[in-house]
Scaffold this motif. Structure first.
Motif, PDB file in Angstrom:
ATOM      1  N   LEU A   1       0.972  -1.073  -0.089  1.00 32.22           N
ATOM      2  CA  LEU A   1      -0.609  -0.366  -0.123  1.00 32.22           C
ATOM      3  C   LEU A   1       1.017   1.029  -0.243  1.00 32.22           C
ATOM      4  O   LEU A   1       1.845   1.188   0.750  1.00 32.22           O
TER       5      LEU A   1
ATOM      6  N   LEU B   1      -5.707   6.606   0.486  1.00 32.06           N
ATOM      7  CA  LEU B   1      -5.950   5.180   0.869  1.00 32.06           C
ATOM      8  C   LEU B   1      -7.498   5.443   0.713  1.00 32.06           C
ATOM      9  O   LEU B   1      -7.673   6.328   2.047  1.00 32.06           O
ATOM     10  N   THR B   2      -8.543   4.371   0.035  1.00 36.69           N
ATOM     11  CA  THR B   2      -9.523   4.329   1.377  1.00 36.69           C
ATOM     12  C   THR B   2     -10.209   3.207   2.099  1.00 36.69           C
ATOM     13  O   THR B   2      -9.445   2.948   1.841  1.00 36.69           O
TER      14      THR B   2
ATOM     15  N   SER C   1     -12.190   1.186   1.503  1.00 43.59           N
ATOM     16  CA  SER C   1     -12.537  -0.247   0.493  1.00 43.59           C
ATOM     17  C   SER C   1     -10.714  -0.461  -0.123  1.00 43.59           C
ATOM     18  O   SER C   1     -10.891  -1.812   0.011  1.00 43.59           O
ATOM     19  N   GLU C   2     -10.539   0.519  -0.183  1.00 39.94           N
ATOM     20  CA  GLU C   2      -9.387  -0.269  -1.333  1.00 39.94           C
ATOM     21  C   GLU C   2      -7.972  -0.640   0.051  1.00 39.94           C
ATOM     22  O   GLU C   2      -7.553  -2.137   0.026  1.00 39.94           O
TER      23      GLU C   2
END
Ligand code: OOG
Ligand code: MG
Length: 262
Positions: free
Chosen positions: A117, A122-123, A125-126
């Motif tokens: 990552l 970032l979300t 869900s990601e």
């Protein structure tokens, strides 16, 4: 800060971690202010010295992510540090109190990722999609500062008090079940000492991962696949004593993690 002073601080923290021994906090012993950025540089330099002598990075940690912890330590922002192989004990194994200064235990949710990552946006869900599995963990924190008292730059320089860790072998896939409502009961010698839920960690433990990725991205570092990452203590940390048998039991089939203190 000049090079000489920086090297002196690095040597002082390194010795305090390895012996281990209590030292006065840097923000007290230094005449100048210490910034968060300088503190992370000190943390990094101390870790590089330990790694050059053979220690290996076995995990990353976020800390001070819950209100309970921030209130307990009188600080106001999350921090990150690194977990080394010398800190790892097995689930159900033991630690010797004499190897620590004034250790406390924390119950945490850990993540392992199947993809690296990176980045500052970032979300949830990601992060969930990148998650390989989650697991229960105990962290043993042991500030090198006198009376376990520090400011944010102090604790960052001291690798966020990292001293011990137990990654449970219990693990499970991250399903759609909401991590925010996962409960935890922290018991010592069969007595309930702390209770909490995942949402105590920045409203959602995944948020700790998002903030860690953001902090690492500032230093052009990734959050690597396959490395255990701790999201921070859900509850206040509990002081350990010789003879303590520690159990953290999580809900939603996450399982438990145990430790004996000799
Ligand atoms: C700093 C480290 C806190 C956590 O999970 O909140 C931490 C400290 O309290 O000494 O690891
Ligand atoms: Mg912790």
């Amino acid at each position: 800060m000049n090079e000489e002073r920086f090297a002196k601080i690095v040597a002082e923290i390194l010795a305090a971690q390895l012996i281990p021994q209590e030292i006065p906090k840097l923000t007290e012993s230094l005449a100048v202010d210490l910034t968060v950025a300088e503190a992370y540089q000190i943390q990094k330099a101390v870790l590089e010295k330990r790694i050059s002598k053979g220690e290996k990075v076995k995990g990353l940690k976020m800390g001070l992510t819950s209100r309970a912890k921030m209130q307990q330590m009188q600080v106001d922002q999350p921090v990150y540090g690194k977990l080394l192989d010398s800190m790892v004990s097995s689930d159900g194994g033991s630690i010797a109190l004499s190897n620590f200064l004034h250790p406390k235990v924390e119950a945490e949710i850990g993540f392992v990722f199947k993809h690296d990552l990176f980045g500052g946006d970032l979300t949830i869900s990601e992060v969930m999609a990148a998650t390989d599995y989650i697991f229960p963990a105990l962290e043993i924190i042991d500030s090198r500062y006198k009376d376990f008292n520090f400011t944010i730059p102090d604790v960052i320089a001291d690798n966020t008090s990292a001293a011990g860790v137990i990654f449970s072998n219990n693990s499970r896939k991250l399903t759609t079940q909401d991590l925010a409502t996962i409960g935890v009961v922290l018991e010592i010698n069969g007595q309930v000492r702390e209770t909490g839920a995942g949402a105590a960690v920045l409203e959602h433990p995944v948020q700790a991962i998002i903030e860690l990725a953001e902090l690492l991205a500032k230093e052009k570092q990734i959050l690597p696949a396959g490395l255990p990452i701790l999201t921070g203590s859900i509850t206040q940390a509990v002081t350990l004593q010789a003879g303590d048998y520690v159990t953290a039991t999580f809900g939603e089939d996450l399982g438990s993690v145990r430790l004996f203190v000799k």
